[in-house]
Design a protein around this motif. Structure first.
Motif, mmCIF file in Angstrom:
data_model
loop_
_atom_site.group_PDB
_atom_site.id
_atom_site.type_symbol
_atom_site.label_atom_id
_atom_site.label_comp_id
_atom_site.label_asym_id
_atom_site.label_seq_id
_atom_site.Cartn_x
_atom_site.Cartn_y
_atom_site.Cartn_z
ATOM 1 N N TYR A 1 7.631 2.716 5.165
ATOM 2 C CA TYR A 1 9.167 3.294 4.911
ATOM 3 C C TYR A 1 8.438 4.921 4.790
ATOM 4 O O TYR A 1 7.555 4.780 3.737
ATOM 5 C CB TYR A 1 9.419 2.823 3.201
ATOM 6 C CG TYR A 1 10.260 1.606 2.788
ATOM 7 C CD1 TYR A 1 11.285 1.107 3.233
ATOM 8 C CD2 TYR A 1 9.373 0.252 3.109
ATOM 9 C CE1 TYR A 1 11.936 -0.284 3.380
ATOM 10 C CE2 TYR A 1 9.389 -0.876 3.178
ATOM 11 C CZ TYR A 1 11.104 -1.248 3.233
ATOM 12 O OH TYR A 1 11.730 -2.796 3.704
ATOM 13 N N ARG A 2 9.183 5.903 5.378
ATOM 14 C CA ARG A 2 8.407 7.298 4.823
ATOM 15 C C ARG A 2 9.462 7.482 3.693
ATOM 16 O O ARG A 2 11.066 7.199 3.488
ATOM 17 C CB ARG A 2 8.687 8.201 5.766
ATOM 18 C CG ARG A 2 8.454 9.421 5.407
ATOM 19 C CD ARG A 2 6.662 9.191 5.973
ATOM 20 N NE ARG A 2 6.246 10.377 6.114
ATOM 21 C CZ ARG A 2 5.542 11.031 6.167
ATOM 22 N NH1 ARG A 2 3.987 10.262 5.705
ATOM 23 N NH2 ARG A 2 5.040 12.598 6.183
ATOM 24 N N VAL A 3 8.622 7.731 2.410
ATOM 25 C CA VAL A 3 9.953 8.100 0.986
ATOM 26 C C VAL A 3 9.260 9.330 0.262
ATOM 27 O O VAL A 3 8.169 10.409 0.450
ATOM 28 C CB VAL A 3 9.376 6.798 0.089
ATOM 29 C CG1 VAL A 3 10.051 5.249 0.504
ATOM 30 C CG2 VAL A 3 8.301 6.957 -0.823
ATOM 31 N N ASN B 1 7.710 17.464 -3.796
ATOM 32 C CA ASN B 1 7.642 18.154 -2.427
ATOM 33 C C ASN B 1 6.833 17.313 -1.421
ATOM 34 O O ASN B 1 7.681 17.996 -0.199
ATOM 35 C CB ASN B 1 6.957 19.501 -2.201
ATOM 36 C CG ASN B 1 7.576 21.020 -3.343
ATOM 37 O OD1 ASN B 1 8.875 20.426 -3.644
ATOM 38 N ND2 ASN B 1 7.312 21.330 -4.391
ATOM 39 N N GLU B 2 6.117 15.749 -1.308
ATOM 40 C CA GLU B 2 5.558 15.498 -0.106
ATOM 41 C C GLU B 2 5.979 14.243 0.397
ATOM 42 O O GLU B 2 6.782 13.435 -1.163
ATOM 43 C CB GLU B 2 4.211 15.278 -0.840
ATOM 44 C CG GLU B 2 3.622 16.882 -0.858
ATOM 45 C CD GLU B 2 1.474 16.578 -1.060
ATOM 46 O OE1 GLU B 2 1.019 16.530 -0.720
ATOM 47 O OE2 GLU B 2 1.631 15.861 -2.424
ATOM 48 N N ASP B 3 6.360 14.118 1.576
ATOM 49 C CA ASP B 3 6.962 12.756 1.678
ATOM 50 C C ASP B 3 5.671 11.582 2.004
ATOM 51 O O ASP B 3 4.468 12.517 2.719
ATOM 52 C CB ASP B 3 6.988 12.668 3.641
ATOM 53 C CG ASP B 3 8.409 13.687 3.311
ATOM 54 O OD1 ASP B 3 8.759 13.519 2.230
ATOM 55 O OD2 ASP B 3 9.551 13.526 4.331
ATOM 56 N N PHE B 4 5.583 10.485 1.783
ATOM 57 C CA PHE B 4 4.485 9.659 2.322
ATOM 58 C C PHE B 4 5.169 8.670 2.645
ATOM 59 O O PHE B 4 6.256 8.027 2.105
ATOM 60 C CB PHE B 4 3.925 10.140 0.478
ATOM 61 C CG PHE B 4 4.099 8.451 -0.677
ATOM 62 C CD1 PHE B 4 3.760 7.375 -1.129
ATOM 63 C CD2 PHE B 4 5.111 9.983 -1.460
ATOM 64 C CE1 PHE B 4 4.866 7.050 -1.857
ATOM 65 C CE2 PHE B 4 5.797 9.208 -2.273
ATOM 66 C CZ PHE B 4 5.462 7.860 -2.633
ATOM 67 N N ASN B 5 3.889 7.409 3.099
ATOM 68 C CA ASN B 5 4.504 5.873 3.221
ATOM 69 C C ASN B 5 4.234 5.133 1.995
ATOM 70 O O ASN B 5 3.101 4.913 1.605
ATOM 71 C CB ASN B 5 3.563 5.820 4.721
ATOM 72 C CG ASN B 5 4.237 6.738 6.084
ATOM 73 O OD1 ASN B 5 5.361 7.047 5.624
ATOM 74 N ND2 ASN B 5 2.962 6.787 6.454
ATOM 75 N N ASN C 1 1.259 -1.276 -0.027
ATOM 76 C CA ASN C 1 0.090 0.056 0.062
ATOM 77 C C ASN C 1 0.964 1.343 0.153
ATOM 78 O O ASN C 1 2.353 0.675 0.478
ATOM 79 C CB ASN C 1 -0.937 0.181 0.985
ATOM 80 C CG ASN C 1 -1.592 -1.038 1.287
ATOM 81 O OD1 ASN C 1 -2.619 -1.409 0.078
ATOM 82 N ND2 ASN C 1 -2.385 -1.313 2.000
ATOM 83 N N ALA C 2 0.309 1.952 -0.200
ATOM 84 C CA ALA C 2 0.350 3.836 -0.727
ATOM 85 C C ALA C 2 -0.358 4.711 -0.007
ATOM 86 O O ALA C 2 -1.077 4.639 0.294
ATOM 87 C CB ALA C 2 1.602 4.482 -1.639
ATOM 88 N N SER C 3 0.418 5.185 0.872
ATOM 89 C CA SER C 3 -0.351 5.784 1.660
ATOM 90 C C SER C 3 -0.974 7.621 0.944
ATOM 91 O O SER C 3 -2.108 8.359 0.926
ATOM 92 C CB SER C 3 0.302 7.364 2.866
ATOM 93 O OG SER C 3 0.829 7.589 2.713
ATOM 94 N N ASN C 4 -0.278 7.704 -0.799
ATOM 95 C CA ASN C 4 -0.789 8.939 -1.166
ATOM 96 C C ASN C 4 0.014 8.675 -2.930
ATOM 97 O O ASN C 4 1.135 8.150 -2.973
ATOM 98 C CB ASN C 4 0.160 9.841 -1.108
ATOM 99 C CG ASN C 4 -0.128 11.075 -1.917
ATOM 100 O OD1 ASN C 4 -1.357 10.900 -2.921
ATOM 101 N ND2 ASN C 4 -0.354 12.783 -1.859
ATOM 102 N N LEU C 5 -0.981 7.475 -3.700
ATOM 103 C CA LEU C 5 -0.294 7.115 -5.072
ATOM 104 C C LEU C 5 -0.329 8.444 -6.308
ATOM 105 O O LEU C 5 0.249 8.327 -6.940
ATOM 106 C CB LEU C 5 -1.811 6.748 -5.197
ATOM 107 C CG LEU C 5 -2.037 5.228 -4.788
ATOM 108 C CD1 LEU C 5 -3.425 4.586 -5.367
ATOM 109 C CD2 LEU C 5 -0.928 4.079 -4.642
#
Length: 350
Positions: free
Chosen positions: A84-86, A33-37, A24-28
């Protein structure tokens, strides 16, 4: 005997049906400029060794692991996850595929959006302001460069993710601080009161002529949320700035020292009447945008009526209202060789 075998097979099938690899990804659709999981989970089974294909398109900021158990209507589900925070390295569509040693696979596609949309939203809250007075300079000119962070909202954290990159320039850092903190001022921001921090103030000088590039700072900004332990994170800055460094003209005047810009002069004579062998002292102050660091000695020709000695008394440079300014003070001693009214030689700075 057949019933027992059938029951065992059914139990095995049930176990297999509830075992699952999840990606899964918290933001597809994040921006650069954004971090997501990104979360890799193993449901109802032990965590297997795995690899993530395509993860090299992202900077991994942090990694954590969790174990969780849920029981609903008597059914218990366990999940063992790596989180993972990416942050994306570039814009575009990137496929992520998790492949385990057992041959299990799961894929998702992350569509990293262009910065314009997110930057428009962010610029209503805060900006990184980079200031250079013009886009073109002659080789040898000093270039003032300033960076300011301006915010119209409450910020819970501010970090320099990446310092400005001046690899094609020599740099003199003149950033002011107050007790090791950034200088802070109140300013107007989008029609309301905002806060301005001076992040960088310095003087650049190109190493040679041509089109040069520098990169502004990249800032990591945290905005508070209702959750005390969590903040919304955004990145701004990291933009490339081009500067044209022009070669000096080939038809330069005689004794030209490479000083480009404007200069003013102030003169003060200590006396105008002395005995033969005593010094008449001139204090000459040059100031303006021309690079006075290139002038070690004033071009004063030898004179039959005076012995002449000079030295630099003081030199300083600064940025005033976004423009470069420097000042150098010379002290010149003229010692007359004979009596009478004598005229000191002229001082001409090309």
């Amino acid at each position: 005997m057949k019933k027992t075998s059938l029951c065992i097979m059914m139990l095995l099938l049930c176990k297999l049906s509830f075992s699952e690899l999840v990606l899964n990804a918290s933001n597809l659709s994040p921006s650069k400029n954004e971090d997501f999981n990104i979360e890799v989970s193993f449901l109802n089974e032990d965590k297997n060794k795995y690899a993530i294909e395509g993860i090299d398109n992202f900077d991994i900021i942090s990694k954590g692991s969790t174990n969780s158990y849920n029981s609903i209507n008597g059914k218990t589900t366990s999940a063992k996850s790596d989180i993972y925070r990416v942050r994306a390295k570039s814009e575009g569509k990137f496929s992520l595929k998790v492949r385990t040693d057992k041959g299990e696979e799961k894929s998702i596609v992350i569509d990293v959006q262009k910065n314009e949309t997110i930057n428009s939203s962010l610029s209503n809250r805060f900006i990184l302001k980079s200031i250079i007075p013009k886009n073109g300079f002659y080789f040898g000119e000093k270039i003032p460069y300033e960076e300011y962070f301006i915010s119209g909202v409450r910020v819970s954290s501010l970090n320099i993710a990446k310092s400005p990159d001046f690899k094609e320039f020599s740099v003199k850092d003149m950033t002011p601080y107050s007790n090791n903190n950034y200088i802070q001022n109140t300013v107007d921001f989008n029609g309301k009161q905002g806060v301005q921090l001076t992040l960088f103030k310095g003087i650049l000088q190109a190493n040679n002529s041509g089109v040069k590039k520098l990169s502004s700072s990249s800032l990591k900004i945290g905005e508070p949320t209702r959750d005390f332990f969590y903040e919304n994170t955004s990145y701004i800055g990291g933009e490339d700035i081009q500067i044209e460094i022009k070669a000096l003209p080939s038809d330069a005047p005689h004794d030209f020292k490479g000083v480009v810009g404007t200069l003013n002069s102030l003169e003060s004579w200590k006396a105008k009447e002395v005995n033969v062998g005593e010094a008449i002292t001139l204090t000459l102050t040059l100031q303006g945008s021309g690079n006075l660091a290139l002038i070690d000695n004033l071009p004063i020709e030898e004179n039959i009526n005076f012995n002449i000695f000079q030295n630099v008394k003081d030199y300083n440079e600064k940025i005033i209202d976004g423009k470069y300014f420097n000042e150098k003070i010379f002290e010149i001693a003229f010692i007359p060789k004979k009596s009478g009214i004598q005229k000191t030689p002229s001082i001409n700075i090309p």
